[in-house]
Design a protein around this motif. Structure first.
Motif, mmCIF file in Angstrom:
data_model
loop_
_atom_site.group_PDB
_atom_site.id
_atom_site.type_symbol
_atom_site.label_atom_id
_atom_site.label_comp_id
_atom_site.label_asym_id
_atom_site.label_seq_id
_atom_site.Cartn_x
_atom_site.Cartn_y
_atom_site.Cartn_z
ATOM 1 N N ALA A 5 0.949 -1.153 0.165
ATOM 2 C CA ALA A 5 -0.026 0.049 -0.033
ATOM 3 C C ALA A 5 0.805 1.273 -0.069
ATOM 4 O O ALA A 5 1.657 1.338 0.848
ATOM 5 C CB ALA A 5 -0.962 -0.047 1.368
ATOM 6 N N LEU A 6 0.423 2.208 -0.953
ATOM 7 C CA LEU A 6 1.193 3.463 -1.039
ATOM 8 C C LEU A 6 0.718 4.315 -0.020
ATOM 9 O O LEU A 6 -0.472 4.477 -0.036
ATOM 10 C CB LEU A 6 1.199 4.022 -2.433
ATOM 11 N N SER A 7 1.696 5.168 0.809
ATOM 12 C CA SER A 7 1.246 6.371 1.544
ATOM 13 C C SER A 7 0.721 7.416 0.559
ATOM 14 O O SER A 7 1.275 7.577 -0.491
ATOM 15 C CB SER A 7 2.345 6.693 2.483
ATOM 16 N N ALA A 8 0.014 8.309 1.200
ATOM 17 C CA ALA A 8 -0.119 9.670 0.542
ATOM 18 C C ALA A 8 1.063 10.360 0.315
ATOM 19 O O ALA A 8 1.399 11.091 -0.972
ATOM 20 C CB ALA A 8 -1.016 10.473 1.409
ATOM 21 N N ASP A 9 2.124 10.364 0.891
ATOM 22 C CA ASP A 9 3.219 10.957 0.763
ATOM 23 C C ASP A 9 4.215 10.568 -0.373
ATOM 24 O O ASP A 9 4.835 11.232 -1.290
ATOM 25 C CB ASP A 9 4.326 11.061 1.883
ATOM 26 N N GLU A 10 4.128 9.021 -0.537
ATOM 27 C CA GLU A 10 4.869 8.659 -1.773
ATOM 28 C C GLU A 10 4.007 8.908 -2.937
ATOM 29 O O GLU A 10 4.692 9.150 -3.962
ATOM 30 C CB GLU A 10 4.749 7.034 -1.601
ATOM 31 N N VAL A 11 2.778 8.781 -2.758
ATOM 32 C CA VAL A 11 2.255 9.370 -4.233
ATOM 33 C C VAL A 11 2.318 10.661 -4.411
ATOM 34 O O VAL A 11 2.625 11.185 -5.758
ATOM 35 C CB VAL A 11 0.613 9.296 -4.048
ATOM 36 N N ARG A 12 2.456 11.783 -3.501
ATOM 37 C CA ARG A 12 2.845 13.150 -3.848
ATOM 38 C C ARG A 12 4.197 13.019 -4.552
ATOM 39 O O ARG A 12 4.422 14.026 -5.333
ATOM 40 C CB ARG A 12 2.704 13.916 -2.424
ATOM 41 N N HIS A 13 5.377 12.213 -3.787
ATOM 42 C CA HIS A 13 6.673 12.290 -4.420
ATOM 43 C C HIS A 13 6.354 11.848 -5.788
ATOM 44 O O HIS A 13 7.263 12.378 -6.613
ATOM 45 C CB HIS A 13 7.609 11.580 -3.493
ATOM 46 N N VAL A 14 5.983 10.770 -6.194
ATOM 47 C CA VAL A 14 5.670 10.323 -7.738
ATOM 48 C C VAL A 14 5.156 11.326 -8.489
ATOM 49 O O VAL A 14 5.553 11.513 -9.695
ATOM 50 C CB VAL A 14 4.829 9.013 -7.511
ATOM 51 N N ALA A 15 3.942 11.904 -8.232
ATOM 52 C CA ALA A 15 3.460 13.074 -8.737
ATOM 53 C C ALA A 15 4.154 14.000 -9.144
ATOM 54 O O ALA A 15 4.493 14.899 -10.130
ATOM 55 C CB ALA A 15 2.430 13.436 -8.053
ATOM 56 N N ARG A 16 5.139 14.613 -8.035
ATOM 57 C CA ARG A 16 6.059 15.639 -8.134
ATOM 58 C C ARG A 16 7.272 15.356 -9.167
ATOM 59 O O ARG A 16 7.435 16.104 -9.923
ATOM 60 C CB ARG A 16 6.785 15.992 -6.956
ATOM 61 N N LEU A 17 7.666 14.106 -9.241
ATOM 62 C CA LEU A 17 8.460 13.442 -10.178
ATOM 63 C C LEU A 17 8.061 13.739 -11.667
ATOM 64 O O LEU A 17 8.877 13.938 -12.554
ATOM 65 C CB LEU A 17 9.189 12.351 -10.070
ATOM 66 N N ALA A 18 6.875 13.375 -11.860
ATOM 67 C CA ALA A 18 6.101 13.488 -13.040
ATOM 68 C C ALA A 18 5.638 14.836 -13.310
ATOM 69 O O ALA A 18 5.104 15.073 -14.468
ATOM 70 C CB ALA A 18 5.052 12.444 -13.058
ATOM 71 N N ARG A 19 5.849 15.889 -12.234
ATOM 72 C CA ARG A 19 5.475 17.404 -12.651
ATOM 73 C C ARG A 19 4.071 17.464 -12.707
ATOM 74 O O ARG A 19 3.550 18.013 -13.569
ATOM 75 C CB ARG A 19 5.905 17.976 -13.991
ATOM 76 N N LEU A 20 3.226 16.652 -12.001
ATOM 77 C CA LEU A 20 1.946 16.619 -11.763
ATOM 78 C C LEU A 20 1.489 17.227 -10.556
ATOM 79 O O LEU A 20 2.041 16.848 -9.502
ATOM 80 C CB LEU A 20 1.130 15.151 -11.770
ATOM 81 N N ALA A 21 0.519 18.242 -10.628
ATOM 82 C CA ALA A 21 -0.125 18.927 -9.308
ATOM 83 C C ALA A 21 -1.387 18.143 -8.670
ATOM 84 O O ALA A 21 -2.273 18.082 -9.898
ATOM 85 C CB ALA A 21 -0.488 20.400 -9.646
ATOM 86 N N LEU A 22 -1.440 17.455 -7.895
ATOM 87 C CA LEU A 22 -2.542 16.845 -7.397
ATOM 88 C C LEU A 22 -3.129 17.507 -6.228
ATOM 89 O O LEU A 22 -2.460 17.785 -5.197
ATOM 90 C CB LEU A 22 -1.952 15.404 -7.141
ATOM 91 N N THR A 23 -4.472 17.413 -6.215
ATOM 92 C CA THR A 23 -5.306 18.096 -5.000
ATOM 93 C C THR A 23 -5.302 16.845 -4.047
ATOM 94 O O THR A 23 -4.741 15.570 -4.239
ATOM 95 C CB THR A 23 -6.552 18.056 -5.093
ATOM 96 N N ASP A 24 -5.510 17.281 -2.723
ATOM 97 C CA ASP A 24 -5.485 16.091 -1.724
ATOM 98 C C ASP A 24 -6.588 14.923 -1.951
ATOM 99 O O ASP A 24 -6.416 13.913 -1.891
ATOM 100 C CB ASP A 24 -5.709 16.809 -0.313
ATOM 101 N N ALA A 25 -7.587 15.319 -2.575
ATOM 102 C CA ALA A 25 -8.787 14.532 -2.915
ATOM 103 C C ALA A 25 -8.127 13.417 -3.969
ATOM 104 O O ALA A 25 -8.447 12.206 -4.071
ATOM 105 C CB ALA A 25 -9.918 15.154 -3.550
#
Ligand code: ZN
Lengths: 98, 513
Positions: free
Chosen positions: A2-22
């Motif tokens: 299971a991925l944590s929210a922080d891990e998802v944010r990290h991956v998103a940042r590497l892919a230059r994606l801005a994600l909302t908390d939702a």
């Protein structure tokens, strides 16, 4: 796994994606499912099987160094969001990578 | 975490002491400089790395572009076999081991000069590992010392497109948009990574110069820094002798071998100053400003950059079986170190040998010697007057039409007394003017350039000059030996510079008695 929210944010940042908390909340279980699916491969991987990057037994696919026609420039620039001076116009580059 | 190479092994550096390099003196003691260089070489293949688009340098913007090099969905890259051969040849010239199997990775990349959003490169298994280069570093007294710099790897990748920044200032800062030409995007690029085995600016410069000469000798690229076909970044750090490696900075925008030396010297002093003032070095990329002679922060690497390399699923592995490698090895030309040794045996000085090799004049030298010229004389003319006149005219030797046979003919005309050195220089100018359509003998004949060394002819002129300059002759007889120079000048004037100076001197002394 299971991925944590922080891990998802990290991956998103590497892919230059801005994600909302939702979005992070929604994506964490989805990405975890994809990972779990890929992990199934590990269950059949045996010690005597070499890691591979391809499903095919192909090597050394190459071509001779002979020029082929390129595309007409009008066609190339038709794909540009903005063309200027026969070039692709893009928002300014923030910093240069080498 | 200690520093590691791309393949994960700990970085091993040589020490300044091993290389006989002086330490740098700071306010609080001695410092050791540690430098590694990353050199990019653009190959001179006819087509790009993954597609059949032409690599023609002067083409109009975005005319050498196709779905592959702009990363259109579904387009499939296919390896250029010539690029692999060229990379293998250069790897062998750098004493490297060719990997029996290598593969390509995608390196994530978010700048618009690569339309795919990734660069195809090599990661865990590059084509070439563990090479080395012996470089001759001048010691300033006409001598040189040989130092070995190990090469960690050589890998294949692709070049980016060219960006033009437009807007208020025309520079990157303040530009409001960038215009991209993808002609260069996808041209085969080699990256050659040295070990941190360099401990002074002179060795760094000698390494880059030697690498450039080797690239040119193998013919895989013209390796011109000013045109960007060879580029160099420097990783610079300092440490106390015996300590672990210090934090390094990466210096970019080094546009000449001279900039490389200046930037390293500056950066070493900057880092020592920061640490001695109680600060710490930040891992960052710095930009060399040639005009102001300083390095400046370009961007800070907040963490070890995560490029998320992964194997490119569109490309398959490349194998290099021993027989293929050995077949390529037979194509290795004479390398600069061997050329230097050979020139030395032919009587050429080390400085002239280096100049002949670095400026690509070796074929002209060889042709001149094959046509009967003395090696030392051929070298003298090629790197001396001929190079000087060509550079003044802004011409390359091939464009001037000068051949090695011309050089040999010129030297023969000097040796048989037809031309003085001074006249020979006029003859060189004449051959260049004619773009080689006339050889030295023809130019000398057409322009009536011929040294007057005929005894009878010269004696008559000498006697006239002596008769017309009684005062000077008296002074010479009275012991003012230097005054003879004035008479030699008179004879030269009478013969329009064509008198043999040595013979003129002899005859004057004889006639004056
Ligand atoms: Zn293309």
């Amino acid at each position: 796994m299971a991925l944590s929210a922080d891990e998802v944010r990290h991956v998103a940042r590497l892919a230059r994606l801005a994600l909302t908390d939702a979005e992070v909340e929604a994506l964490a279980p989805q990405l975890s499912q994809i990972l779990a699916y890929a992990e199934q491969v590990g269950e059949v991987a045996a010690q005597d099987v070499e890691p591979t990057t391809h499903p095919f037994a192909l090597r050394d696919v190459s071509r001779p160094d002979e020029p082929q026609p390129s595309l007409p420039r009008e066609d190339v620039l038709a794909a540009a969001p903005h063309a200027e001076q026969d070039r692709f116009g893009v928002p300014r580059i923030v910093s240069e990578e080498g | 975490m200690s520093a590691t190479t791309m393949s994960g092994e700990p970085i091993s550096a040589t020490t300044a002491a091993e290389h006989g390099v002086d330490l740098l003196q700071g306010d609080t003691g001695e410092w050791e400089l540690v430098v590694g260089l990353e050199v990019h070489v653009e190959l001179q293949t006819r087509t790009k790395m993954w597609c059949g688009c032409s690599t023609d340098f002067g083409a109009d913007p975005n005319t050498n572009v196709c779905p592959v090099c702009t990363g259109q969905p579904g387009a499939l890259p296919v390896v250029n076999e010539q690029a692999v051969r060229d990379a293998t040849l250069l790897g062998l010239a750098l004493n490297g081991e060719i990997a029996p199997i290598c593969r390509f990775h995608r390196k994530n990349y978010f700048y618009p000069d690569l339309a795919k959003n990734y660069q195809i490169s090599q990661y865990d298994v590059p084509l070439v590992n563990d090479g080395w280069l012996d470089v001759e570093v001048p010691t300033g007294d006409g001598q040189s010392v040989s130092r070995r710099v190990r090469i960690e790897r050589l890998h294949m990748e692709e070049d980016t497109g060219k960006s033009l920044h437009v807007g208020d200032t025309g520079r990157l800062h303040g530009a409001d948009r960038s215009l991209i030409d993808y002609n260069r995007c996808g041209i085969p690029l080699l990256e050659i990574v040295s070990r941190p085995d360099i401990h002074d600016a002179d060795t760094a410069q000698a390494y880059l110069r030697e690498l450039q000469s080797i690239v040119r000798a193998t013919g895989v690229s013209d390796a011109r820094m000013e045109e960007g076909s060879i580029r160099c970044d420097a990783n610079v750090s300092v440490r106390r002798p015996g300590d672990e490696l210090g934090t390094r900075t990466e210096i970019k925008n080094l546009n000449s071998i001279r900039s490389l030396g200046r930037a390293i010297a500056y950066e070493a002093q900057r880092q020592i100053g920061v640490i001695e003032d109680g600060g710490t070095i930040v891992m960052e990329t710095r930009h060399w400003d040639e005009g102001r002679g300083v390095t400046e922060t370009l961007r800070v690497k907040e963490s070890v950059t995560d490029y998320r390399y992964f194997p490119d699923p569109d490309l398959v592995e490349i194998t290099s079986p021993a027989e293929k490698v050995e077949a390529i090895r037979t194509l290795l030309p004479e390398l600069p170190a061997a050329s230097r040794a050979r020139l030395g045996e032919a009587g050429v000085t080390p400085e002239q040998a280096a100049a002949i090799i670095a400026t690509g004049l070796l074929p002209w030298f060889d042709d001149a010697v094959a046509a009967g010229a003395d090696g030392a004389a051929a070298a003298n003319w090629l790197v001396g007057d001929i190079a000087g006149q060509l550079s003044a005219e802004g011409l390359r030797i091939e464009a001037a039409g000068l051949t090695g046979a011309h050089v040999a003919e010129l030297i023969a005309l000097i040796e048989d007394g037809t031309l003085s050195t001074k006249l020979a220089k006029q003859v060189v100018a004449g051959v260049i003017d004619a773009r080689g359509a006339k050889g030295p003998a023809q130019v000398a004949e057409d322009q009536g350039l011929r040294q007057v060394s005929d005894e009878g002819e010269l004696r008559t002129i000498v006697e006239q000059v002596v008769a017309a300059n009684a005062d000077t002759v008296e002074a010479i007889r009275g012991g003012n030996d230097k005054a003879i120079g004035a008479l030699v000048g008179q004879v030269m004037k009478e013969t329009r510079g064509q008198a043999d100076p040595r013979k003129t001197n002899e005859l004057l002394r004889e006639v004056i008695g």
